[in-house]
Design a protein around this motif. Structure first.
Motif, PDB file in Angstrom:
ATOM      1  N   PRO A   1       0.798  -1.223   0.000  1.00  0.00           N
ATOM      2  CA  PRO A   1       0.000   0.000   0.000  1.00  0.00           C
ATOM      3  C   PRO A   1       0.836   1.281   0.000  1.00  0.00           C
ATOM      4  N   GLY A   2       1.965   1.259   0.726  1.00  0.00           N
ATOM      5  CA  GLY A   2       2.812   2.451   0.740  1.00  0.00           C
ATOM      6  C   GLY A   2       3.317   2.790  -0.653  1.00  0.00           C
ATOM      7  N   ALA A   3       3.623   1.753  -1.428  1.00  0.00           N
ATOM      8  CA  ALA A   3       4.073   1.972  -2.800  1.00  0.00           C
ATOM      9  C   ALA A   3       2.946   2.559  -3.640  1.00  0.00           C
ATOM     10  N   LEU A   4       1.723   2.126  -3.371  1.00  0.00           N
ATOM     11  CA  LEU A   4       0.571   2.693  -4.079  1.00  0.00           C
ATOM     12  C   LEU A   4       0.456   4.180  -3.790  1.00  0.00           C
ATOM     13  N   ARG A   5       0.621   4.550  -2.548  1.00  0.00           N
ATOM     14  CA  ARG A   5       0.539   5.975  -2.201  1.00  0.00           C
ATOM     15  C   ARG A   5       1.620   6.779  -2.908  1.00  0.00           C
ATOM     16  N   ARG A   6       2.847   6.227  -2.917  1.00  0.00           N
ATOM     17  CA  ARG A   6       3.935   6.912  -3.620  1.00  0.00           C
ATOM     18  C   ARG A   6       3.601   7.076  -5.097  1.00  0.00           C
ATOM     19  N   ALA A   7       3.085   6.003  -5.689  1.00  0.00           N
ATOM     20  CA  ALA A   7       2.774   6.035  -7.118  1.00  0.00           C
ATOM     21  C   ALA A   7       1.723   7.088  -7.431  1.00  0.00           C
ATOM     22  N   LEU A   8       0.661   7.116  -6.654  1.00  0.00           N
ATOM     23  CA  LEU A   8      -0.407   8.093  -6.898  1.00  0.00           C
ATOM     24  C   LEU A   8       0.094   9.512  -6.678  1.00  0.00           C
ATOM     25  N   SER A   9       1.022   9.680  -5.738  1.00  0.00           N
ATOM     26  CA  SER A   9       1.513  11.027  -5.434  1.00  0.00           C
ATOM     27  C   SER A   9       2.323  11.629  -6.577  1.00  0.00           C
ATOM     28  N   VAL A  10       2.907  10.780  -7.441  1.00  0.00           N
ATOM     29  CA  VAL A  10       3.680  11.317  -8.569  1.00  0.00           C
ATOM     30  C   VAL A  10       2.861  11.363  -9.859  1.00  0.00           C
ATOM     31  N   GLY A  11       1.592  10.917  -9.790  1.00  0.00           N
ATOM     32  CA  GLY A  11       0.726  11.032 -10.961  1.00  0.00           C
ATOM     33  C   GLY A  11       0.505   9.764 -11.750  1.00  0.00           C
ATOM     34  N   VAL A  12       0.903   8.604 -11.201  1.00  0.00           N
ATOM     35  CA  VAL A  12       0.636   7.332 -11.879  1.00  0.00           C
ATOM     36  C   VAL A  12      -0.870   7.140 -11.994  1.00  0.00           C
ATOM     37  N   ARG A  13      -1.328   6.663 -13.155  1.00  0.00           N
ATOM     38  CA  ARG A  13      -2.771   6.556 -13.407  1.00  0.00           C
ATOM     39  C   ARG A  13      -3.322   5.143 -13.281  1.00  0.00           C
ATOM     40  N   GLY A  14      -2.421   4.141 -13.189  1.00  0.00           N
ATOM     41  CA  GLY A  14      -2.875   2.770 -13.027  1.00  0.00           C
ATOM     42  C   GLY A  14      -1.912   2.002 -12.144  1.00  0.00           C
ATOM     43  N   PHE A  15      -2.453   1.107 -11.317  1.00  0.00           N
ATOM     44  CA  PHE A  15      -1.619   0.328 -10.398  1.00  0.00           C
ATOM     45  C   PHE A  15      -2.240  -1.057 -10.312  1.00  0.00           C
ATOM     46  N   VAL A  16      -1.543  -2.064 -10.856  1.00  0.00           N
ATOM     47  CA  VAL A  16      -2.138  -3.401 -10.969  1.00  0.00           C
ATOM     48  C   VAL A  16      -1.138  -4.483 -10.568  1.00  0.00           C
ATOM     49  N   PRO A  17      -1.623  -5.593 -10.009  1.00  0.00           N
ATOM     50  CA  PRO A  17      -0.729  -6.707  -9.698  1.00  0.00           C
ATOM     51  C   PRO A  17      -0.333  -7.462 -10.957  1.00  0.00           C
ATOM     52  N   LYS A  18       0.835  -8.114 -10.914  1.00  0.00           N
ATOM     53  CA  LYS A  18       1.299  -8.882 -12.070  1.00  0.00           C
ATOM     54  C   LYS A  18       0.429 -10.098 -12.328  1.00  0.00           C
ATOM     55  N   SER A  19      -0.380 -10.465 -11.370  1.00  0.00           N
ATOM     56  CA  SER A  19      -1.275 -11.605 -11.550  1.00  0.00           C
ATOM     57  C   SER A  19      -2.475 -11.271 -12.441  1.00  0.00           C
ATOM     58  N   THR A  20      -2.602 -10.010 -12.856  1.00  0.00           N
ATOM     59  CA  THR A  20      -3.708  -9.600 -13.718  1.00  0.00           C
ATOM     60  C   THR A  20      -3.602 -10.317 -15.071  1.00  0.00           C
ATOM     61  N   PRO A  21      -4.671 -10.978 -15.540  1.00  0.00           N
ATOM     62  CA  PRO A  21      -4.637 -11.632 -16.854  1.00  0.00           C
ATOM     63  C   PRO A  21      -4.371 -10.625 -17.972  1.00  0.00           C
ATOM     64  N   ALA A  22      -3.701 -11.081 -19.034  1.00  0.00           N
ATOM     65  CA  ALA A  22      -3.297 -10.185 -20.121  1.00  0.00           C
ATOM     66  C   ALA A  22      -4.486  -9.454 -20.744  1.00  0.00           C
ATOM     67  N   GLY A  23      -5.597 -10.171 -20.947  1.00  0.00           N
ATOM     68  CA  GLY A  23      -6.772  -9.530 -21.538  1.00  0.00           C
ATOM     69  C   GLY A  23      -7.315  -8.420 -20.660  1.00  0.00           C
ATOM     70  N   GLU A  24      -7.311  -8.666 -19.353  1.00  0.00           N
ATOM     71  CA  GLU A  24      -7.789  -7.644 -18.414  1.00  0.00           C
ATOM     72  C   GLU A  24      -6.822  -6.460 -18.376  1.00  0.00           C
ATOM     73  N   LEU A  25      -5.527  -6.758 -18.439  1.00  0.00           N
ATOM     74  CA  LEU A  25      -4.527  -5.693 -18.462  1.00  0.00           C
ATOM     75  C   LEU A  25      -4.701  -4.816 -19.698  1.00  0.00           C
ATOM     76  N   ALA A  26      -4.980  -5.443 -20.836  1.00  0.00           N
ATOM     77  CA  ALA A  26      -5.219  -4.679 -22.067  1.00  0.00           C
ATOM     78  C   ALA A  26      -6.411  -3.743 -21.900  1.00  0.00           C
ATOM     79  N   ASP A  27      -7.473  -4.225 -21.250  1.00  0.00           N
ATOM     80  CA  ASP A  27      -8.644  -3.377 -21.002  1.00  0.00           C
ATOM     81  C   ASP A  27      -8.302  -2.214 -20.076  1.00  0.00           C
TER      82      ASP A  27
END
Length: 200
Positions: free
Chosen positions: A86-112
């Motif tokens: 979660p701390g990494a998520l906060r850091r990411a959002l604070s610099v303007g990252v627009r998406g944050f996903v686990p590597k376990s996300t299926p490729a088709g879902e990642l494409a969406d």
């Protein structure tokens, strides 16, 4: 077409992501990189719509690379991670990252998700968002955070002092304070603890 740059230090994962996403009719993988610095270079060279970055890369991590890419280009950043904290998520959002996903996300879902982010939406994995609401805040001051981040990059104390424009004694004091707060036995172990908790 959505132009995409992919950065991941694990060649097998990077290659698999590139191959799978390139199968999508509206996604064009225009560049790949194996670390954060390479991701910044690739984003500046190829000017993608989306930079898909691994969170944990040697040297400059995904959040630091995202900060540079967002500051120097029009690319939107999505971060993928195996060990989502979660701390990494906060850091990411604070610099303007627009998406944050686990590597376990299926490729088709990642494409969406890439399509949604390219269309202007923000996407954060629901379990990561829920965890971020319950995680403790970092006990570190901004200067202690800076010192541990540079320690985690392998810089010796003298170089950290030069990088931050501080006296070596001041940097030593910040490091000592961080070590005590994190119940660590060295500056390096304090940096590791802070990284694992997503505070740097």
């Amino acid at each position: 077409m959505i132009r995409l740059v992919i950065a991941d230090d694990e060649q097998l994962i990077r290659g698999a992501l590139a191959a799978l996403l390139a199968l999508e009719p509206d996604i064009d993988v225009v560049g790949e990189a194996q670390d954060g610095a390479g991701a910044v270079s690739a984003a500046l060279a190829h000017r993608p719509d989306i930079a898909l970055l691994d969170l944990e890369m040697p040297g400059m991590d995904g959040v630091d690379a995202a900060r540079e890419i967002i500051a120097q280009s029009d690319a939107v950043v999505v971060i993928v991670t195996r060990h989502a904290r979660p701390g990494a998520l906060r850091r990411a959002l604070s610099v303007g990252v627009r998406g944050f996903v686990p590597k376990s996300t299926p490729a088709g879902e990642l494409a969406d998700i890439i399509r949604r982010v390219a269309a202007g939406e923000r996407y954060v994995d629901a379990s990561l968002a829920a965890a971020a609401l319950t995680e403790d805040e970092s006990p570190l001051t901004p200067r202690e955070t800076d010192v541990l981040r540079l320690t985690d990059q392998g810089l010796p104390l003298k170089h950290i002092a030069r990088e931050l424009g501080l006296a070596s004694g001041t940097v030593r004091n910040h490091a000592s304070s961080a070590i005590i707060k994190l119940h660590a036995d060295s500056r390096q172990s304090a940096a590791r603890i802070a990284r694992e908790r997503g505070w740097i």
